[in-house]
Design a protein around this motif. Structure first.
Motif, PDB file in Angstrom:
ATOM      1  N   ILE A 330      -5.462   1.853  -2.725  1.00  0.00           N
ATOM      2  CA  ILE A 330      -5.231   0.966  -1.572  1.00  0.00           C
ATOM      3  C   ILE A 330      -6.110  -0.281  -1.638  1.00  0.00           C
ATOM      4  N   PRO A 331      -7.422  -0.175  -1.908  1.00  0.00           N
ATOM      5  CA  PRO A 331      -8.210  -1.408  -2.060  1.00  0.00           C
ATOM      6  C   PRO A 331      -7.680  -2.329  -3.154  1.00  0.00           C
ATOM      7  N   LEU A 332      -7.182  -1.767  -4.246  1.00  0.00           N
ATOM      8  CA  LEU A 332      -6.647  -2.609  -5.321  1.00  0.00           C
ATOM      9  C   LEU A 332      -5.394  -3.355  -4.863  1.00  0.00           C
ATOM     10  N   PHE A 333      -4.521  -2.691  -4.131  1.00  0.00           N
ATOM     11  CA  PHE A 333      -3.327  -3.379  -3.630  1.00  0.00           C
ATOM     12  C   PHE A 333      -3.686  -4.398  -2.550  1.00  0.00           C
ATOM     13  N   GLN A 334      -4.715  -4.115  -1.784  1.00  0.00           N
ATOM     14  CA  GLN A 334      -5.177  -5.124  -0.825  1.00  0.00           C
ATOM     15  C   GLN A 334      -5.687  -6.363  -1.562  1.00  0.00           C
ATOM     16  N   GLY A 504       5.928  -1.165   9.172  1.00  0.00           N
ATOM     17  CA  GLY A 504       5.480  -2.544   9.196  1.00  0.00           C
ATOM     18  C   GLY A 504       4.160  -2.762   8.492  1.00  0.00           C
ATOM     19  N   ASP A 505       3.612  -1.715   7.872  1.00  0.00           N
ATOM     20  CA  ASP A 505       2.347  -1.800   7.150  1.00  0.00           C
ATOM     21  C   ASP A 505       2.643  -1.885   5.660  1.00  0.00           C
ATOM     22  N   ILE A 506       2.356  -3.017   5.029  1.00  0.00           N
ATOM     23  CA  ILE A 506       2.730  -3.195   3.626  1.00  0.00           C
ATOM     24  C   ILE A 506       1.933  -2.282   2.695  1.00  0.00           C
ATOM     25  N   PHE A 507       0.846  -1.695   3.185  1.00  0.00           N
ATOM     26  CA  PHE A 507       0.053  -0.759   2.372  1.00  0.00           C
ATOM     27  C   PHE A 507       0.299   0.694   2.767  1.00  0.00           C
ATOM     28  N   LEU A 510       1.417   3.466   0.220  1.00  0.00           N
ATOM     29  CA  LEU A 510       0.478   3.866  -0.833  1.00  0.00           C
ATOM     30  C   LEU A 510      -0.229   5.177  -0.515  1.00  0.00           C
ATOM     31  N   TRP A 511      -0.158   5.635   0.727  1.00  0.00           N
ATOM     32  CA  TRP A 511      -0.770   6.925   1.062  1.00  0.00           C
ATOM     33  C   TRP A 511      -0.073   8.067   0.336  1.00  0.00           C
ATOM     34  N   TYR A 512       1.176   7.883  -0.034  1.00  0.00           N
ATOM     35  CA  TYR A 512       1.876   8.891  -0.843  1.00  0.00           C
ATOM     36  C   TYR A 512       1.159   9.071  -2.174  1.00  0.00           C
ATOM     37  N   THR A 513       0.820   7.967  -2.820  1.00  0.00           N
ATOM     38  CA  THR A 513       0.085   8.025  -4.085  1.00  0.00           C
ATOM     39  C   THR A 513      -1.309   8.591  -3.884  1.00  0.00           C
TER      40      THR A 513
END
Length: 538
Positions: A330-334, A504-507, A510-513
């Motif tokens: 998640i930090p990397l995608f942010q 509506g949360d673009i991140f 990623l909680w699936y991963t």
């Protein structure tokens, strides 16, 4: 670790001539099959406009991603069918068959009529061909890594099989290169009309070359010895699932190694591409260039971690890679969002939208989104518009008709044009404004995602081959790989996109991963055995 260090490690593990020939032949065929499988994934955004009805672009993208995932549905069944053949009649013959099936399905996609020509028959045929591709891949990779491992020196098994681990990334790399070259050689209109067919039809050249080289291979000596001694399994699938010890190996392999590898690999390699093009609004050429650069920089680490696993063991490299991914994805995608479109990131940081309306909650049905040719409600239209512009939103269900609140303004009823105008006034970059990414930092983030995938995937082939006994090895490796990759990893892009649309949360997706990577790290730490150095003849 520098590239020079990796090269030095590779040179210290130089393979003999026969092993190099075996690795090259097995790897080339596997690259071909991954190229065929991923060429669709690389064009999924375009396919959403070609093979699905117009009127709801968000639903079309979901359907295109679900069709990409459909290729994973039959992969476990391919593992069962071809794994059984591989343990009964041999490794070589079986992966020749899988290659032919894959080649036929891929070339056929290049000749498919679009939705505009034959309506719903177009996506139905596309799904059928994707299922065939999944069936073939289900039996290919396990066979190739088993074949190579059974030829490899015990002290070099991790390094030798890591060349097969590279093939998926090479296949994606090749698919992106071919697409970029096709786009560069014609207008965007021509590519959308007919140029997209070239990568599919042209794959027949790679098919013929791969078949020619693989036909020259000999059967695995360990398999031949097993057959000569009469130790082979009469029913490998029954022996895999009915034997408690073997079934435990399958479950530990899936949830202690493969599941984490699958979501990490597909999130870093595929979802990152969708994220850059659909959420950050980079051009396809921009996103492909950045990902290709990161792949070129990151791919040697497959070999490094394969080599390292020969020195320190497989288990803890895989477990550490999964744990780091759970913490960093998640930090990397942010970071990717911040560097990929700084203007959009700034707008998002100071903007919030609240949708209030009784019809909004039921519009979150993923299944409904897939098959609605038109946006059914105003709320669904607005959510699709906000998602397309990466505008964060939350949903209430207290009022009718739909009212929209932007930041601290009073809730209002907007039509689409007025809503876009209001958001633009708040600082949203206009749709026709190209992203201005920080290229070096985007590549750095993508490299970090690829690096995490290499850490988990590099040693995995050797680990799985060493985990299963020779009599059911093809079946066990294939089933574990394809259940984890097919049913858990392959749907990661679809699930992530669907969650983004719903929340509506673009991140949010990623909680699936994160969940599967974390779960794999925990299970692997406690239950996954260390396999380095095991005798493969048993």
């Amino acid at each position: 670790m520098s590239f020079q260090s990796i090269t030095a490690a590779s040179q210290s593990h130089d393979l003999d001539r026969d092993t190099k020939r075996i690795v090259f032949a097995a790897a080339l065929g596997t690259v071909f099959e991954w190229y065929d499988f991923f060429i669709y994934g690389s064009l999924a955004v375009l396919f959403s406009t070609l093979f699905f009805p117009k009127g709801n672009e968000t639903a079309a993208l979901l359907a295109a991603l679900a069709t990409f995932g459909a290729g994973f549905v039959l992969r476990p069944f391919g593992a069962v069918v071809f794994g059984r053949l591989g343990d009964l009649v041999g490794r070589k013959k079986t992966f020749l068959v899988t290659m032919l099936v894959m080649g036929f399905a891929t070339v056929a996609v290049g000749f498919l009529p679009t939705f505009e020509s034959i309506g719903w028959a177009a996506p139905i045929l596309l799904v059928c061909l994707r299922l065939l591709q999944g069936l073939a891949v289900g039996g290919e990779f396990g066979g190739a890594v088993t074949y190579v491992a059974e030829h490899a020196d015990v002290e070099r098994r991790g390094f030798t099989t890591s060349w097969i681990q590279i093939t998926a990334t090479f296949g994606l790399f090749l698919s992106l290169i071919v697409i970029v070259l096709c786009r560069a050689s014609m207008s965007a209109e021509d590519f959308a009309n007919w140029g997209w067919r070239i990568p599919f039809i042209g794959s027949i050249v790679l098919l013929l070359l791969s078949l020619y080289i693989r036909l020259k291979l000999q059967e695995s000596p360990i398999f031949q010895e097993m057959k000569a001694q009469g130790k082979g399994s009469k029913n490998p699938i029954a022996d895999t699932f009915a034997d408690g010890r073997n079934l435990r190996h399958v479950l530990v392999a899936i949830f202690g190694a493969v599941a984490g590898q699958a979501v990490i690999w597909y999130t870093g390699h595929f979802y990152s591409l969708y994220f850059m093009t659909t959420t950050l609004r980079m051009s396809q050429d921009q996103a492909s260039f950045y990902l290709l650069t990161a792949l070129a920089l990151g791919t040697p680490f497959f070999l490094f971690f394969g080599w390292l696993s020969d020195k320190v063991g497989r288990k803890w490299i895989v477990v550490t890679g999964c744990a780091l991914s759970a913490l960093l994805i998640i930090p990397l995608f942010q970071g990717l969002a911040s560097y990929g479109n700084p203007a959009l990131a700034q707008f998002r940081s100071k903007t919030s939208v609240v949708l209030t309306g009784n019809g909004c909650r039921q519009d979150q049905s993923f299944v409904g989104q897939l098959f609605r040719p038109k946006a059914a409600t105003h709320c669904q239209t607005v959510k699709a518009l906000l998602t397309a512009h990466a505008v964060p939103y939350t949903i209430n269900t207290d009022a009718e008709p739909l009212r929209i609140q932007i930041n601290d303004d009073a809730p209002k009823t907007f039509d689409d044009a007025a809503l876009l105008a209001a958001l633009t006034e708040k600082g949203m970059p206009p749709a026709n404004t190209p992203a201005q990414p920080n290229g070096p930092m985007v590549v750095a983030v993508l490299f970090a995602l690829i690096f995490l995938a290499t850490m988990v995937y590099g040693p995995l082939g050797a680990l799985l081959v060493e985990l299963f006994p020779v009599r059911i090895r093809y079946s066990g490796v294939s089933v574990a790989l394809q259940l984890g990759n097919g049913w858990i990893g392959g749907f990661a892009p679809f699930v992530a996109t669907a969650v983004v649309i719903a929340t509506g949360d673009i991140f949010g997706g990623l909680w699936y991963t994160v969940a599967f990577a974390g779960l794999t790290a925990v299970i692997g730490a406690f239950l996954l055995p260390e396999t380095r150095g095991r005798d493969l003849s048993n």
